[in-house]
Design a protein around this motif. Structure first.
Motif, PDB file in Angstrom:
ATOM      1  N   TYR A  93       0.840  -1.197   0.000  1.00  5.87           N
ATOM      2  CA  TYR A  93       0.000   0.000   0.000  1.00  5.87           C
ATOM      3  C   TYR A  93       0.875   1.246   0.000  1.00  5.87           C
ATOM      4  N   ALA A  94       0.331   2.313  -0.565  1.00 13.37           N
ATOM      5  CA  ALA A  94       0.976   3.625  -0.520  1.00 13.37           C
ATOM      6  C   ALA A  94       0.088   4.554   0.294  1.00 13.37           C
ATOM      7  N   GLN A  95       0.719   5.400   1.109  1.00 13.28           N
ATOM      8  CA  GLN A  95      -0.043   6.307   1.965  1.00 13.28           C
ATOM      9  C   GLN A  95       0.788   7.542   2.271  1.00 13.28           C
ATOM     10  N   VAL A  96       0.104   8.679   2.437  1.00 12.99           N
ATOM     11  CA  VAL A  96       0.775   9.895   2.872  1.00 12.99           C
ATOM     12  C   VAL A  96       1.271   9.692   4.294  1.00 12.99           C
ATOM     13  N   SER A  97       2.585   9.837   4.505  1.00 14.98           N
ATOM     14  CA  SER A  97       3.167   9.590   5.821  1.00 14.98           C
ATOM     15  C   SER A  97       3.643  10.860   6.500  1.00 14.98           C
ATOM     16  N   GLY A  98       3.696  11.948   5.776  1.00 18.27           N
ATOM     17  CA  GLY A  98       4.115  13.227   6.332  1.00 18.27           C
ATOM     18  C   GLY A  98       3.836  14.291   5.295  1.00 18.27           C
ATOM     19  N   SER A  99       3.646  15.503   5.729  1.00 16.23           N
ATOM     20  CA  SER A  99       3.206  16.516   4.775  1.00 16.23           C
ATOM     21  C   SER A  99       4.081  17.750   4.820  1.00 16.23           C
ATOM     22  N   GLY A 100       4.025  18.468   3.696  1.00 22.54           N
ATOM     23  CA  GLY A 100       4.595  19.793   3.662  1.00 22.54           C
ATOM     24  C   GLY A 100       3.643  20.755   4.346  1.00 22.54           C
ATOM     25  N   GLN A 101       3.818  22.036   4.159  1.00 27.07           N
ATOM     26  CA  GLN A 101       2.992  23.010   4.855  1.00 27.07           C
ATOM     27  C   GLN A 101       1.758  23.352   4.026  1.00 27.07           C
ATOM     28  N   GLY A 102       0.636  23.636   4.735  1.00 27.72           N
ATOM     29  CA  GLY A 102      -0.538  24.137   4.067  1.00 27.72           C
ATOM     30  C   GLY A 102      -1.687  23.177   3.938  1.00 27.72           C
ATOM     31  N   CYS A 103      -1.445  21.866   3.941  1.00 32.08           N
ATOM     32  CA  CYS A 103      -2.549  20.924   3.732  1.00 32.08           C
ATOM     33  C   CYS A 103      -2.183  19.585   4.337  1.00 32.08           C
ATOM     34  N   GLY A 104      -1.799  19.577   5.592  1.00 33.30           N
ATOM     35  CA  GLY A 104      -1.315  18.336   6.163  1.00 33.30           C
ATOM     36  C   GLY A 104      -1.947  17.930   7.463  1.00 33.30           C
ATOM     37  N   ALA A 105      -3.185  18.370   7.737  1.00 34.10           N
ATOM     38  CA  ALA A 105      -3.796  18.040   9.014  1.00 34.10           C
ATOM     39  C   ALA A 105      -4.185  16.571   9.088  1.00 34.10           C
ATOM     40  N   VAL A 106      -4.724  16.028   8.001  1.00 31.30           N
ATOM     41  CA  VAL A 106      -5.211  14.648   7.982  1.00 31.30           C
ATOM     42  C   VAL A 106      -4.742  13.972   6.699  1.00 31.30           C
ATOM     43  N   ALA A 107      -4.221  12.742   6.829  1.00 36.67           N
ATOM     44  CA  ALA A 107      -3.825  11.961   5.662  1.00 36.67           C
ATOM     45  C   ALA A 107      -5.022  11.172   5.166  1.00 36.67           C
ATOM     46  N   GLY A 108      -5.191  11.115   3.855  1.00 41.63           N
ATOM     47  CA  GLY A 108      -6.278  10.360   3.264  1.00 41.63           C
ATOM     48  C   GLY A 108      -6.030   8.862   3.352  1.00 41.63           C
ATOM     49  N   PRO A 109      -6.957   8.062   2.830  1.00 39.47           N
ATOM     50  CA  PRO A 109      -6.834   6.601   2.914  1.00 39.47           C
ATOM     51  C   PRO A 109      -5.677   6.076   2.076  1.00 39.47           C
ATOM     52  N   PRO A 110      -5.125   4.927   2.442  1.00 36.10           N
ATOM     53  CA  PRO A 110      -4.052   4.327   1.641  1.00 36.10           C
ATOM     54  C   PRO A 110      -4.604   3.775   0.332  1.00 36.10           C
ATOM     55  N   ARG A 111      -3.710   3.577  -0.628  1.00 39.65           N
ATOM     56  CA  ARG A 111      -4.087   3.029  -1.925  1.00 39.65           C
ATOM     57  C   ARG A 111      -3.202   1.829  -2.233  1.00 39.65           C
ATOM     58  N   ASN A 112      -3.793   0.814  -2.838  1.00 34.28           N
ATOM     59  CA  ASN A 112      -2.998  -0.345  -3.214  1.00 34.28           C
ATOM     60  C   ASN A 112      -2.240  -0.071  -4.510  1.00 34.28           C
ATOM     61  N   LEU A 113      -1.187  -0.831  -4.755  1.00 35.84           N
ATOM     62  CA  LEU A 113      -0.358  -0.673  -5.937  1.00 35.84           C
ATOM     63  C   LEU A 113      -0.941  -1.513  -7.074  1.00 35.84           C
ATOM     64  N   LYS A 114      -0.956  -0.936  -8.271  1.00 42.13           N
ATOM     65  CA  LYS A 114      -1.495  -1.631  -9.439  1.00 42.13           C
ATOM     66  C   LYS A 114      -0.379  -1.898 -10.439  1.00 42.13           C
ATOM     67  N   LEU A 115      -0.203  -3.165 -10.786  1.00 39.02           N
ATOM     68  CA  LEU A 115       0.828  -3.534 -11.753  1.00 39.02           C
ATOM     69  C   LEU A 115       0.382  -3.112 -13.150  1.00 39.02           C
ATOM     70  N   MET A 116       1.148  -2.185 -13.767  1.00 34.74           N
ATOM     71  CA  MET A 116       0.806  -1.706 -15.105  1.00 34.74           C
ATOM     72  C   MET A 116       1.382  -2.616 -16.189  1.00 34.74           C
ATOM     73  N   PHE A 117       2.635  -3.046 -16.024  1.00 34.95           N
ATOM     74  CA  PHE A 117       3.195  -4.014 -16.958  1.00 34.95           C
ATOM     75  C   PHE A 117       4.447  -4.628 -16.353  1.00 34.95           C
ATOM     76  N   ARG A 118       4.808  -5.785 -16.876  1.00 36.08           N
ATOM     77  CA  ARG A 118       6.036  -6.481 -16.485  1.00 36.08           C
ATOM     78  C   ARG A 118       6.694  -6.957 -17.769  1.00 36.08           C
ATOM     79  N   MET A 119       7.969  -6.591 -17.961  1.00 33.39           N
ATOM     80  CA  MET A 119       8.664  -6.973 -19.184  1.00 33.39           C
ATOM     81  C   MET A 119      10.163  -7.019 -18.915  1.00 33.39           C
ATOM     82  N   PHE A 120      10.816  -8.082 -19.353  1.00 32.38           N
ATOM     83  CA  PHE A 120      12.267  -8.242 -19.198  1.00 32.38           C
ATOM     84  C   PHE A 120      12.689  -8.024 -17.745  1.00 32.38           C
ATOM     85  N   ASP A 121      11.949  -8.588 -16.807  1.00 28.03           N
ATOM     86  CA  ASP A 121      12.249  -8.501 -15.368  1.00 28.03           C
ATOM     87  C   ASP A 121      12.120  -7.093 -14.818  1.00 28.03           C
ATOM     88  N   ALA A 122      11.506  -6.180 -15.556  1.00 28.75           N
ATOM     89  CA  ALA A 122      11.239  -4.832 -15.058  1.00 28.75           C
ATOM     90  C   ALA A 122       9.737  -4.696 -14.828  1.00 28.75           C
TER      91      ALA A 122
END
Length: 305
Positions: A93-122
């Motif tokens: 999962y990816a999630q906001v773990s710390g914020s810069g100034q101006g919009c960091g009171a609450v972190a939104g929900p985490p998001r899962n990672l989506k595999l876009m493609f796999r090719m040549f071991d990349a």
């Protein structure tokens, strides 16, 4: 060769250019937005966040943390992480773990990672936009957005590491003119008396930094946005001129037909398509920059010009 296959081949070449040597890696990328209305979704009132820390964490079946990586967003709210080898990140999962100034009171929900493609071991993973929220919705948001969206159960993250605060250089909250409908053609943006309307980016900002690797392959790494506004006589230069104009208009007016992310995405899609797609997208940007004949340019000379 059909266009989806060409798209994936192009994306692979772009990813390969960013990886040193031939080492197989997994790349994770995404964007963080300030959810000013606290409605749990991206709207015309939201903007990309600079200097926000994002963490990717992976847990096993027992909930124990097995992998963790943190990165900070750039000027356009984008982040990218590279994991050596080809680990399976499908349960991470990816999630906001710390914020810069101006919009960091609450972190939104985490998001899962989506595999876009796999090719040549990349591997390349994408993450849906992450959100960071202020303590309260902005006063100009619709009333219905004041009800906070309940956050789902978040994955376990390690204790935050104390780091010096990141000093955000994003512009302050937009003035009321930001809420006024305005659409200006490219020649207005080249006039010295209107230089104060340049926001987030400057005439010296590089096209490659603004629009990404696909644009860098087409236009090179030395071209600036100021130079892009002078392009003409060739479909790809005309497309870049109108896309740059549309991006500036989107930063200047919340009622512009495109938002900044939409401009960047449409430009990249056109560059990865046919010449016909380039012409069609350029025409759409041109019409939007002309206000579709209904919206005028609301510029007035800057003070001291």
């Amino acid at each position: 060769m059909d266009w989806p296959l060409k798209l994936f081949l192009t994306a692979f070449l772009v990813a390969a250019a960013a990886i040193d040597g031939t080492q197989a890696d997994a790349t994770v990328s995404g964007t963080v937005f300030c959810d000013q209305c606290k409605d749990g979704q991206i709207s015309i009132f939201d903007y990309p966040l600079y200097g926000t820390k994002v963490a990717v964490s992976c847990s096993d079946s027992n909930g124990q943390l097995t992998m963790w990586r943190e990165e900070t967003t750039n000027w356009f709210g984008n982040y990218a992480m590279r994991f050596e080898g080809t680990p399976d990140l499908s349960s991470c999962y990816a999630q906001v773990s710390g914020s810069g100034q101006g919009c960091g009171a609450v972190a939104g929900p985490p998001r899962n990672l989506k595999l876009m493609f796999r090719m040549f071991d990349a591997e390349m993973y994408a993450v849906d936009p992450l959100l960071s929220e202020p303590a309260r919705p902005m006063s100009y948001c619709p009333r219905s957005s004041a009800t906070p969206v309940p956050a789902p159960v978040t994955p376990i993250l390690p204790p935050p590491v104390e780091r010096p605060p990141v000093r955000s250089r994003l512009p302050p909250m937009p003035p009321m003119s930001f809420l006024e409908a305005s659409a200006c053609p490219y020649w207005n943006w080249t006039m010295p008396e209107y230089q104060c309307y340049w926001k987030v980016v400057t005439p010296d900002t590089k096209v490659a930094v603004t629009f990404g690797l696909v644009a860098a392959q087409r236009y090179g790494t030395d071209m600036s946005l100021g130079m892009a506004l002078k392009g003409r006589g060739e479909p790809y230069r005309t497309l870049l001129r109108e896309a740059t104009t549309a991006l500036l208009n989107s930063y200047n007016s919340v009622q512009f037909a495109y938002n900044p992310l939409g401009v960047i995405q449409d430009l990249n899609w056109a560059l990865m398509g046919s010449t016909r797609a380039v012409l069609r997208t350029g025409l759409r940007f041109t019409r939007a920059n002309a206000g579709y004949g209904k919206v005028s340019c609301k510029f007035s000379p800057c003070k001291g010009s």
